[in-house]
Structures are given as C-alpha cells and as structure tokens.
Scaffold this active site. Structure first.
Site, mmCIF file in Angstrom:
data_model
loop_
_atom_site.group_PDB
_atom_site.id
_atom_site.type_symbol
_atom_site.label_atom_id
_atom_site.label_comp_id
_atom_site.label_asym_id
_atom_site.label_seq_id
_atom_site.Cartn_x
_atom_site.Cartn_y
_atom_site.Cartn_z
ATOM 1 N N SER A 41 29.538 -1.795 1.320
ATOM 2 C CA SER A 41 28.621 -2.548 0.467
ATOM 3 C C SER A 41 29.026 -4.011 0.337
ATOM 4 C CB SER A 41 28.562 -1.903 -0.928
ATOM 5 O OG SER A 41 29.846 -1.935 -1.535
ATOM 6 N N THR A 173 -15.223 -15.570 -17.097
ATOM 7 C CA THR A 173 -14.959 -14.141 -17.264
ATOM 8 C C THR A 173 -15.664 -13.482 -16.083
ATOM 9 O OG1 THR A 173 -16.936 -13.760 -18.608
ATOM 10 C CG2 THR A 173 -14.918 -14.282 -19.803
ATOM 11 N N HIS A 174 -15.116 -12.414 -15.578
ATOM 12 C CA HIS A 174 -15.642 -11.768 -14.358
ATOM 13 C C HIS A 174 -15.702 -12.757 -13.181
ATOM 14 C CE1 HIS A 174 -17.110 -8.511 -17.070
ATOM 15 N NE2 HIS A 174 -17.316 -9.544 -17.874
ATOM 16 N N SER A 295 -2.244 -26.645 9.468
ATOM 17 C CA SER A 295 -2.440 -25.576 10.441
ATOM 18 C C SER A 295 -2.096 -26.115 11.815
ATOM 19 C CB SER A 295 -3.895 -25.111 10.397
ATOM 20 O OG SER A 295 -4.262 -24.551 11.635
ATOM 21 N N LYS A 301 -6.968 -28.511 7.925
ATOM 22 C CA LYS A 301 -6.497 -27.564 6.905
ATOM 23 C C LYS A 301 -5.390 -28.127 6.010
ATOM 24 C CE LYS A 301 -7.230 -23.567 6.559
ATOM 25 N NZ LYS A 301 -6.865 -22.453 7.428
ATOM 26 N N ASN A 303 -3.112 -25.905 3.504
ATOM 27 C CA ASN A 303 -2.940 -24.543 3.004
ATOM 28 C C ASN A 303 -1.993 -24.501 1.801
ATOM 29 O OD1 ASN A 303 -4.571 -23.650 5.126
ATOM 30 N ND2 ASN A 303 -2.802 -23.450 6.496
ATOM 31 N N GLU A 308 0.607 -19.057 -2.338
ATOM 32 C CA GLU A 308 0.430 -17.738 -1.710
ATOM 33 C C GLU A 308 1.744 -16.959 -1.703
ATOM 34 O OE1 GLU A 308 -2.228 -18.109 2.008
ATOM 35 O OE2 GLU A 308 -1.633 -20.143 1.507
ATOM 36 N N TYR A 335 28.990 8.697 -12.636
ATOM 37 C CA TYR A 335 28.740 7.838 -11.483
ATOM 38 C C TYR A 335 28.371 8.654 -10.248
ATOM 39 C CZ TYR A 335 29.375 4.532 -7.673
ATOM 40 O OH TYR A 335 29.157 3.758 -6.559
ATOM 41 N N LYS A 343 22.103 -2.846 -6.243
ATOM 42 C CA LYS A 343 22.341 -4.283 -6.234
ATOM 43 C C LYS A 343 21.445 -5.084 -5.290
ATOM 44 C CE LYS A 343 27.079 -3.209 -6.901
ATOM 45 N NZ LYS A 343 26.584 -1.851 -6.664
HETATM 46 N N1 ARG Z 1 30.773 -0.158 -4.241
HETATM 47 C C1 ARG Z 1 30.603 0.762 -5.315
HETATM 48 C C2 ARG Z 1 29.262 0.537 -6.017
HETATM 49 O O1 ARG Z 1 28.728 -0.502 -5.883
HETATM 50 C C3 ARG Z 1 31.706 0.620 -6.299
HETATM 51 C C4 ARG Z 1 32.009 1.853 -7.051
HETATM 52 C C5 ARG Z 1 32.585 2.844 -6.143
HETATM 53 N N2 ARG Z 1 33.023 3.993 -6.865
HETATM 54 C C6 ARG Z 1 33.306 5.155 -6.269
HETATM 55 N N3 ARG Z 1 33.669 6.120 -7.016
HETATM 56 N N4 ARG Z 1 33.195 5.299 -4.976
HETATM 57 O O2 ARG Z 1 28.750 1.409 -6.690
#
Ligand code: ARG
Length: 482
Positions: A41, A173-174, A295, A301, A303, A308, A335, A343
């Site tokens: 991660s 309105t509408h 464009s 154009k 834009n 958008e 957990y 994230k």
């Molecule tokens: N990278 C993990 C997360 O974002 C951290 C926590 C990991 N905890 C575990 N028991 N493996 O959730």
C-alpha cells in the site's frame, strides 16, 4: 546429499533471509510476487508520511514519559524520525515495496539510522491504531484545507454579487423563464450552500477528532501508557473510549466523503449553469481565455472545459463514498485488511474536490455577464405576469386565483399579437379587465419586478446588497481570526 537437495536448501536459506523483518519471525519464505502486489500500500499511504512521523514522535515521547522506554532511546528515535521527515521532503527517501506500507518503511529506515532502539518504538502500539491515527490526522488536515478553499470561493461569490446586485437576469423553474431575479441574488444562493457545506465539514471534524492511538492491535495494551497525553500532543480532543471501535471504524472517512459529495453536487450544479449560460444558444455569460479552451478543428469554439470537469469530478467524489460504504458494510470487528482500501479513493476524492473548488472560484472571478442579453431574457416569456397578477390583487383587491386567471388571458392576447406584456396596448388589457389603469404598466418592467421583491430572502437589489455585505463582514472576521 543429492544435487537437488543442496540447491533447495540454499534457496530456503535465501528466502529466509528475505522474509519480512517486521513480522518475519514465523515466516521462512518470501511472499509470492502476486501476494506482494495485492498487499502493498506504500504507493497510497506514503502520502501519510508527515502524519505517521508526527504520531510516532508523540508515541515515543509518551513511552519515555511513562518510563516504558529510556529518555535516551526516545531522543534518538525523535532525531531519527526528523531525519526521515527531511529525507522524504527532499525526495531522497527510498520507499521500498517489500516493506508494504508507510509505517514499516519509516520504521525500517529508523533502524538503519539508529539501530536497535528503533525496535522499541512499536512498544504498546500496532499498525492498526497507527494507521487509524495517521488517517484521522490526514482527514483533519484535508478538512481544514477544503474549508479555507470554500471560504475563498464564498468571498469571490460575495464580491461578484455586490458588483451585480442590480443586474437583472431571468430566474427559472423547470428551466422555463419564471420571474426576473438579479445575478447577485443567484450568486448569493451558492454562498449559502457553501456555508452549509462548511458546516458539514466542521461537524465531521468535531466527531473525528478523537485519538485511536494506544488502542494497539484491538484490545489495548498491558503497558502503562498515557493515551490522554498522546491525544493532547496530536491535537485530538480526547482518546477514543473503546479499543475495538478505535481500530475498526472508518466512519470519519465516510462522513467527510459525504460532506465532500454534497459539496461537489453543489459545485456541479453551478458548473452546469455556467455550461448552459455560456452556450451561444443562451449567451447570458462569457468566460475569458483563462477559463476556456479552443477546439482543434472548429476555430470558433470556446469550450467551458473547467466547468465541465468540475461537473465530472463529482462522480469521482460520490464514487469514493459509495466504494468505501461497500468496503465497510460486511466487516466484522475489529481491523480487517479490507480497510486498507479506504485511502486511495478518499485521497483522490479530496484532491478532486479541492481542485473543483479552486476552479469554481477562478470562474466566479472570471465570468463576464452579458447584462443587456440578461435583461432582455429576463422579460422574455412573460416573466412579469406574476407582477401584473399581484397588482390586480393589491390595487383591485381581487382574490389571487381570479387575478391569475385575468393575467393568463392578457398573456394569451399578448402572445397572439407576438408582443411583450409591457408592449400590449392598455385598451387590450382593459378588454379583459376594465379596471386596469396605466399605473399597472409600471410594474411590468423587469427592474421594478425585482425591486418589488423585498420580502426577507427575496431578490430585491437592496436585500442582495445587505446580505452580501453581511457575508463580507463575516468572512473578513473569520479570515482575521485564522
Ligand atoms: N497498510 C495497512 C492499512 O492501511 C496498515 C495496517 C496494517 N495492519 C495489519 N494488521 N496488517 O490498513
């Protein structure tokens, strides 16, 4: 020993030496490449580096204050963490995928820098409370940034509203021309929406501002830690009361994403209006070269791409909210690794929202109303018919329903002759209702229409000016107390 056997033994030795240093005690083999790929991660949670280091420093100082580690170890840990912070800021830090996440990358580097004392930092702590703490701090910072951006957006709206308190435009309105309003009034509507958006972020901030640190893996710890101290050091109001809850809920992300989604929807509606208004079919507003693109094939154009894209970014924000709701919905306590997926979507959504707020602020500053066209369009479609009906009620004491009927017939006459209401000869009006006098014609102009809407919250220019000035004061006061 046969040849093959020797080779296998050597491979096992190599794998053992490569098993994870942080938790590799009972592991003898390296993870499969696919295992590593799905588990890693660091590409996402590296953005938590500042919060991770801040929280670790608070934890180490607390451990020392409680006599759980020595003051000397805590000092070295603190110094090492500062070095890591500056390495990351300089871009010289080597993020290792094999170390999975930001927590183990920081700790891994710490042990390179200060040796075995680094291993004491993780006393009475787990990555579970660590990541919950880091992300709460991150979301809190994000809320503060978005709030400041929304305040600047409001200030831009108020500025333009004051400038255009008297500029008459059609209200719909509408999407049908309904009654004349002022551009200032229209812009102030978005100031009010942004105020409620900021309120929702403030509420989310209040609820998220409790510290999970010290909940450890899920059950708390046997060490005599001081959770009040780390909570205070990190600017939290108090420690979270239940260790299972502390490590396993992500409602603070969900709540902030909800606030973000509603904000994005507000911005998107305004963006849609800008797209509409700048269309040559409508032509109420122009944007300069700064907020339009050309464009590659059609030279004429202009834009409104920024508008958008604000409209489109809304999908990303709502998508992140939906995504995380679905990640969370089946998770037992405490957990679960699923939560690692909280994230990326959230960070992308917050970045998208922050950009959208800034783009809208830019467009508010940039937009040039076509005042003549607005005024003309405001009177189109018999937009002052209600004013005539109101005149009949006020002057002739007609019940509103009858006045509505009479006005409807007069509008029908004007439509048949292809003229505006104020262009219809008085005698024609009198053929429908003989008591109508020339005085009634005065209420049919779009200017007198908006001027007459003086009820609280109405579009009358003097109302708009008063509201805008009050907001200006409020925003300035807020700015000064920042
Ligand atoms: N990278 C993990 C997360 O974002 C951290 C926590 C990991 N905890 C575990 N028991 N493996 O959730």
């Amino acid at each position: 020993m046969g040849h093959g056997q020797v080779r296998r033994q050597r491979q096992t030795q190599v794998r053992q030496s490569m098993s994870n240093k942080m938790w590799g005690g009972r592991f003898s083999e390296r993870p499969d490449a696919i295992m590593e790929e799905i588990n890693v991660s660091i590409d996402v949670d590296r953005h938590l580096y500042a919060q991770d280091i801040t929280a670790s420093k608070a934890h180490a100082a607390m451990l020392a204050a409680q006599g759980i580690i020595t003051a000397n170890d805590a000092k070295n840990i603190g110094k090492g963490l500062d070095t890591i912070l500056s390495e990351i800021r300089k871009g010289s830090f080597d993020f290792k995928r094999a170390l999975e996440d930001i927590h183990m990358n920081v700790e891994g580097r710490l042990s390179e820098l200060i040796g075995p004392a680094a291993g004491r930092l993780h006393t009475a702590r787990s990555r579970n409370d660590q990541v919950a703490t880091d992300f709460r701090l991150f979301v809190r910072d994000t809320i503060d940034d978005i709030d400041a951006a929304l305040a600047r957006y409001q200030a831009a709206l108020v500025r333009r509203a004051l400038e255009h308190a008297d500029t008459v435009m059609p209200g719909f309105t509408h999407l049908q021309t309904a009654q004349p309003v002022t551009l200032g009034h229209h812009l102030m509507a978005y100031v009010e929406m942004a105020a409620r958006d900021r309120g929702r972020f403030r509420d989310a901030r209040k609820r998220l501002n409790e510290s999970p640190l010290g909940a450890a893996a899920l059950a708390g710890t046997s060490f005599p830690i001081d959770r009040e101290l780390t909570a205070r050091t990190l600017g939290f109001d108090r420690p979270m009361a239940n260790s299972l809850d502390a490590v396993s809920d992500r409602d603070f992300v969900l709540e902030t994403l909800s606030a973000a989604s509603i904000t994005a929807v507000h911005l998107s509606r305004f963006a849609e209006e800008i797209v509409l208004w700048t269309s040559p079919l409508v032509g109420l507003v122009r944007l300069s070269d700064k907020f339009t693109t050309g464009s590659s094939i059609m030279p004429q154009k202009r834009n409104p791409d920024a508008a958008e894209l604000v409209r489109a970014k809304t999908g990303r924000v709502i998508g992140a909210l939906n995504g995380l709701l679905i990640v969370m919905k089946g998770l037992p306590l405490a957990y679960q690794k699923d939560m690692q997926e909280d994230k990326q979507g959230a960070m992308e959504a917050f970045a998208a929202l922050s950009l959208a707020v800034r783009a809208m602020t830019g467009m508010v500053d940039d937009l040039m109303p076509e005042a003549e066209r607005m005024k003309q369009a405001a009177g189109d479609g018999y937009a002052t018919a209600t004013d005539l009906a109101d005149w009949l009620v006020r002057t002739l004491k007609m019940p509103f329903r009858d006045a509505h009927h009479v006005t409807g017939r007069i509008v029908g006459l004007a439509a048949k002759q292809g003229v505006a209401l104020h262009e219809l000869p008085l005698s024609e009006m009198q053929s429908v209702e003989p008591r109508i006098t020339a005085q009634a014609l005065a209420v049919l102009s779009v200017e007198s229409s908006v001027k007459s809407r003086t009820s609280y919250g109405g579009t009358a220019p003097k109302n708009v000016r008063a509201q805008a000035k009050a907001w200006q004061k409020r925003l300035e006061k807020e700015q000064n107390s920042r």
